[in-house]
Design a protein around this motif. Structure first.
Motif, short mmCIF file in Angstrom:
data_model
loop_
_atom_site.label_atom_id
_atom_site.label_comp_id
_atom_site.label_asym_id
_atom_site.label_seq_id
_atom_site.Cartn_x
_atom_site.Cartn_y
_atom_site.Cartn_z
N LEU A 159 48.97 1.65 43.81
CA LEU A 159 49.47 3.00 43.59
C LEU A 159 49.79 3.25 42.12
CD1 LEU A 159 51.82 3.41 46.69
CD2 LEU A 159 49.49 4.27 46.39
N THR A 160 49.93 2.18 41.36
CA THR A 160 50.26 2.34 39.94
C THR A 160 49.00 2.43 39.08
OG1 THR A 160 50.35 -0.06 39.62
CG2 THR A 160 52.39 1.05 40.26
N THR A 161 47.84 2.24 39.66
CA THR A 161 46.60 2.31 38.90
C THR A 161 46.10 3.74 38.87
OG1 THR A 161 45.18 1.90 40.82
CG2 THR A 161 46.04 -0.03 39.65
N SER A 162 44.98 3.94 38.22
CA SER A 162 44.40 5.28 38.13
C SER A 162 43.89 5.73 39.49
CB SER A 162 43.25 5.28 37.13
OG SER A 162 42.18 4.49 37.62
N CYS A 163 43.71 7.02 39.64
CA CYS A 163 43.17 7.57 40.89
C CYS A 163 41.77 7.04 41.15
CB CYS A 163 43.15 9.10 40.81
SG CYS A 163 44.79 9.85 40.79
N THR A 164 41.00 6.87 40.07
CA THR A 164 39.64 6.35 40.22
C THR A 164 39.65 4.93 40.76
OG1 THR A 164 38.87 7.72 38.37
CG2 THR A 164 37.47 5.86 39.03
N GLY A 165 40.54 4.11 40.22
CA GLY A 165 40.64 2.73 40.70
C GLY A 165 41.10 2.65 42.13
N LEU A 166 42.07 3.49 42.49
CA LEU A 166 42.56 3.51 43.86
C LEU A 166 41.47 3.95 44.82
CD1 LEU A 166 44.91 3.25 45.83
CD2 LEU A 166 45.54 5.61 45.30
N ALA A 167 40.70 4.96 44.43
CA ALA A 167 39.61 5.44 45.28
C ALA A 167 38.55 4.37 45.46
CB ALA A 167 39.00 6.70 44.68
N ALA A 168 38.23 3.64 44.38
CA ALA A 168 37.21 2.59 44.45
C ALA A 168 37.65 1.47 45.38
CB ALA A 168 36.93 2.05 43.06
N VAL A 169 38.92 1.07 45.28
CA VAL A 169 39.43 0.02 46.15
C VAL A 169 39.42 0.47 47.61
CG1 VAL A 169 41.49 -1.31 46.76
CG2 VAL A 169 40.83 -1.07 44.37
N GLY A 170 39.87 1.69 47.85
CA GLY A 170 39.90 2.21 49.21
C GLY A 170 38.51 2.31 49.82
N TYR A 171 37.55 2.78 49.02
CA TYR A 171 36.18 2.90 49.52
C TYR A 171 35.58 1.53 49.79
CZ TYR A 171 31.30 4.26 49.89
OH TYR A 171 30.01 4.45 50.34
N GLY A 172 35.89 0.57 48.93
CA GLY A 172 35.38 -0.79 49.15
C GLY A 172 35.92 -1.39 50.44
N MET A 173 37.21 -1.19 50.70
CA MET A 173 37.80 -1.69 51.94
C MET A 173 37.19 -0.99 53.15
SD MET A 173 41.79 -1.97 50.78
CE MET A 173 42.30 -2.57 52.39
N TYR A 174 36.92 0.30 53.01
CA TYR A 174 36.30 1.06 54.09
C TYR A 174 34.91 0.51 54.41
CZ TYR A 174 33.67 4.97 56.13
OH TYR A 174 32.85 5.75 56.91
N CYS A 175 34.12 0.24 53.38
CA CYS A 175 32.76 -0.27 53.58
C CYS A 175 32.78 -1.64 54.24
CB CYS A 175 32.03 -0.33 52.24
SG CYS A 175 31.60 1.29 51.55
N VAL A 176 33.66 -2.52 53.77
CA VAL A 176 33.75 -3.86 54.35
C VAL A 176 34.18 -3.78 55.82
CG1 VAL A 176 34.99 -6.05 54.27
CG2 VAL A 176 34.16 -5.00 52.15
N SER A 177 35.14 -2.92 56.12
CA SER A 177 35.61 -2.78 57.50
C SER A 177 34.50 -2.27 58.40
CB SER A 177 36.81 -1.83 57.55
OG SER A 177 37.91 -2.35 56.84
N ARG A 178 33.71 -1.32 57.91
CA ARG A 178 32.58 -0.80 58.69
C ARG A 178 31.57 -1.90 58.96
NH1 ARG A 178 29.09 2.67 56.23
NH2 ARG A 178 27.99 2.74 58.21
N LEU A 179 31.27 -2.68 57.93
CA LEU A 179 30.24 -3.71 58.05
C LEU A 179 30.64 -4.77 59.07
CD1 LEU A 179 27.55 -4.83 57.05
CD2 LEU A 179 28.80 -6.05 55.26
N VAL A 180 31.87 -5.26 58.99
CA VAL A 180 32.28 -6.33 59.90
C VAL A 180 32.50 -5.82 61.31
CG1 VAL A 180 33.31 -7.67 58.03
CG2 VAL A 180 34.74 -6.09 59.33
N SER A 181 32.61 -4.49 61.47
CA SER A 181 32.78 -3.90 62.81
C SER A 181 31.45 -3.57 63.47
CB SER A 181 33.63 -2.63 62.72
OG SER A 181 34.93 -2.90 62.24
N ASP A 182 30.36 -3.66 62.73
CA ASP A 182 29.06 -3.31 63.30
C ASP A 182 28.66 -4.31 64.37
OD1 ASP A 182 26.50 -1.65 63.05
OD2 ASP A 182 25.75 -3.71 62.85
N ILE A 183 28.08 -3.81 65.45
CA ILE A 183 27.74 -4.67 66.58
C ILE A 183 26.67 -5.69 66.22
CG2 ILE A 183 25.91 -3.20 67.53
CD1 ILE A 183 27.18 -3.82 70.32
#
Length: 206
Positions: A159-183
């Motif tokens: 939360l103390t980093t830039s908005c761009t960095g926070l968005a990048a981290v969040g999107y990366g976590m989203y992508c990894v979660s989607r991938l490991v959840s794929d059947i």
């Protein structure tokens, strides 16, 4: 003709709450007192149904769901419910499962755990999730869970980093979660013959 799985519009989860009115199904919207001349004899309100392509789309567009995609292509499509890493079985196996379930059903419709995408993926792959700690096989449900996980699990230090960095981290976590959840990559799945699924419906409730 199209074999698909649905529960009547506004009845997806049957909770009796407002959710039942704001979530819509893939059920043909044609009223039952004015059946389609092409598929009216087969039309039902819910469950596994057979309808013509016009009733199935009902003014909407037809989208192609891709199977056996590479991890790179999977991650390049941020929206869930468009592709999977799992391989599709031969057409005759897919048709056998779909027709068998048309006659015997696919359990109770649930928008998160057992929906129309779950039905299509099972017919195409024969794979079932065999754990109760699951939101189902569908990419849309997995994407929703991934998005929630990305938000609630972000460390406070970001939360103390830039908005761009926070968005990048969040999107990366989203992508990894989607991938490991794929059947196609999950370890809590098994290939289940359709006859066994119908004989032991608890498998689909797992």
């Amino acid at each position: 003709m199209v074999i698909h799985f649905t529960r009547g519009a506004g009845q997806e989860i049957g909770t009796g709450t407002v959710l039942d009115r704001i979530i819509f199904s893939s059920s043909p919207a044609r009223p039952s007192d004015n059946p389609c001349p092409r598929c009216g004899d087969y039309w039902r309100d819910d469950g596994v149904i057979l309808s013509c392509i016009d009733c199935f789309l009902y003014g909407g567009e037809l989208y192609l769901f891709e199977y056996d995609v590479s991890p790179a292509l999977f991650l390049a499509k941020p929206r869930g419910g468009t592709c999977t890493l799992a391989k599709s079985d031969p057409p005759e196996d897919v048709a056998h499962r779909a027709n068998f379930l048309l006659q015997n059903g696919f359990g109770v419709y649930h928008v998160f755990r057992n929906n129309c995408e779950d039905f299509a993926i099972y017919c195409k792959t024969g794979l079932l999730v065999i754990t109760s700690l699951s939101v189902g096989r569908s990419g849309q449900a997995a994407s929703l869970l991934a998005a929630v996980s990305a938000v609630v699990s972000s460390p406070l230090r970001y939360l103390t980093t830039s908005c761009t960095g926070l968005a990048a981290v969040g999107y990366g976590m989203y992508c990894v979660s989607r991938l490991v959840s794929d059947i196609g990559v999950r370890r809590d799945v098994a290939r289940v013959p359709v006859e066994r699924l119908v004989a032991h419906p608890s498998l689909d409730d797992a």
